[in-house]
Design an enzyme around this catalytic site. Structure first.
Site: not given
Ligand code: APR
Length: 273
Positions: A120, A137, A148, A173, A210-211, A238
């Site tokens: 994030n 990121h 640099c 640089c 949350g990824t 999910e």
């Molecule tokens: N708490 C936790 N997780 C959650 C919530 C919540 N309240 N709501 C949604 N999610 C989950 C979703 O199920 C999903 O799996 O958060 C995840 C978000 O996934 P992405 O939107 O793909 O985000 P991220 O994994 O950070 O993406 C990675 O991709 O978009 C590029 O550079 C950007 O840093 C980002 C990278």
């Protein structure tokens, strides 16, 4: 039961995760956009995600920038006002840390979470008190020299529209300066990659928070840890590609799961559980 129902968090899963964390001395976490969902910032993918609704942006942003940085900067200045009014930009400006960010900072304070790798760019972990962080990121409030790697707070870096692209403050640089936020196709700064790999190699427990775990190299760190036999705790409403590797899955929002997880660890430490 809806995954967003706070009672969806199974007590057995919470207990198992708390047992693992209570025994951990060097937990490492990977955070994604879901951590900031409860701060009002939309995710990119998954239910209601920005790209789920609007489609993915061009994945060659960095190539476009590198091919003509002056033109890229001209367009950024021209579109400045308009892009500042986008749903994502407005949400970022208004966002405050949520209970999930604060719980993660508490886990560091308790000497359990040693390092956080976050995807994030919103700075909310640091504002919640987290100290040991790799922003893999980048961070939207900073500018970075592509030569640099020097970084400056965004408000301290004056861009002269008559001299584009802006270049490094270090004349030796002369590198081209852009936002610290990593674009698709942009090499991630070596220092961030090195630190993330180093911390992952030391982890005795790994949390993915949350990824969607579809973007590399970030998604590779929890896999590296799991392949070493390190317990993997996933917090996400999910399923993700990491779910089959997880030792424990907390199928709930991070703003709900993490405070309850920290409370369960605290209860164990104080002999209340
Ligand atoms: N708490 C936790 N997780 C959650 C919530 C919540 N309240 N709501 C949604 N999610 C989950 C979703 O199920 C999903 O799996 O958060 C995840 C978000 O996934 P992405 O939107 O793909 O985000 P991220 O994994 O950070 O993406 C990675 O991709 O978009 C590029 O550079 C950007 O840093 C980002 C990278």
């Amino acid at each position: 039961m809806s995954p967003l129902d706070p009672d969806a968090l199974e007590p057995e899963a919470l207990d198992r995760a708390a047992d693992i964390l209570t025994g951990s001395r060097y937990a490492v976490a990977l955070a994604g956009a879901g951590m900031s969902k409860e701060s009002g910032i939309p995710t990119f993918r998954g239910e209601g995600g920005l790209w789920t609704r609007l489609g993915e942006p061009p994945l060659n942003q960095y190539q476009t920038f590198a091919s003509d940085p002056a033109r890229w900067w001209e367009r950024r200045i021209e579109e400045g006002q308009q892009s500042a009014q986008s749903e994502f930009a407005l949400a970022l400006e208004a966002a405050q840390p949520n209970d999930g960010h604060r719980a993660l900072a508490e886990l560091e304070e308790m000497g359990i979470l040693a390092h956080l790798i976050t995807q994030n760019i919103d700075d909310l972990h640091r504002r919640a008190g987290q100290r040991s962080i790799t922003e893999i990121h980048g961070n939207r409030y900073w500018m970075r020299c592509t030569g640099c790697g020097a970084r400056w707070p965004r408000e301290e870096f004056i861009v002269d529209p008559d001299h584009l692209p802006p270049t490094c403050a270090d004349e030796r640089c002369g590198g081209i300066v852009k936002s610290d936020t990593v674009m698709f196709g942009e090499p991630i700064p070596a220092e961030a990659l090195h630190r993330s790999a180093l911390e992952t190699a030391q982890a005795d427990c790994f949390l993915t928070l949350g990824t969607s775990a579809v973007v590399y190299p970030a998604a590779g760190y929890p896999i590296d840890a799991a392949q070493r036999g390190v317990p993997l705790i996933e917090v996400n409403p999910e399923d993700t590609p990491l779910t089959p590797l997880a030792t424990v899955v907390l199928r709930a929002p991070s703003g709900d799961a993490l405070p309850r997880l920290v409370e369960a660890v605290r209860a164990r430490r104080e002999g209340r559980s």
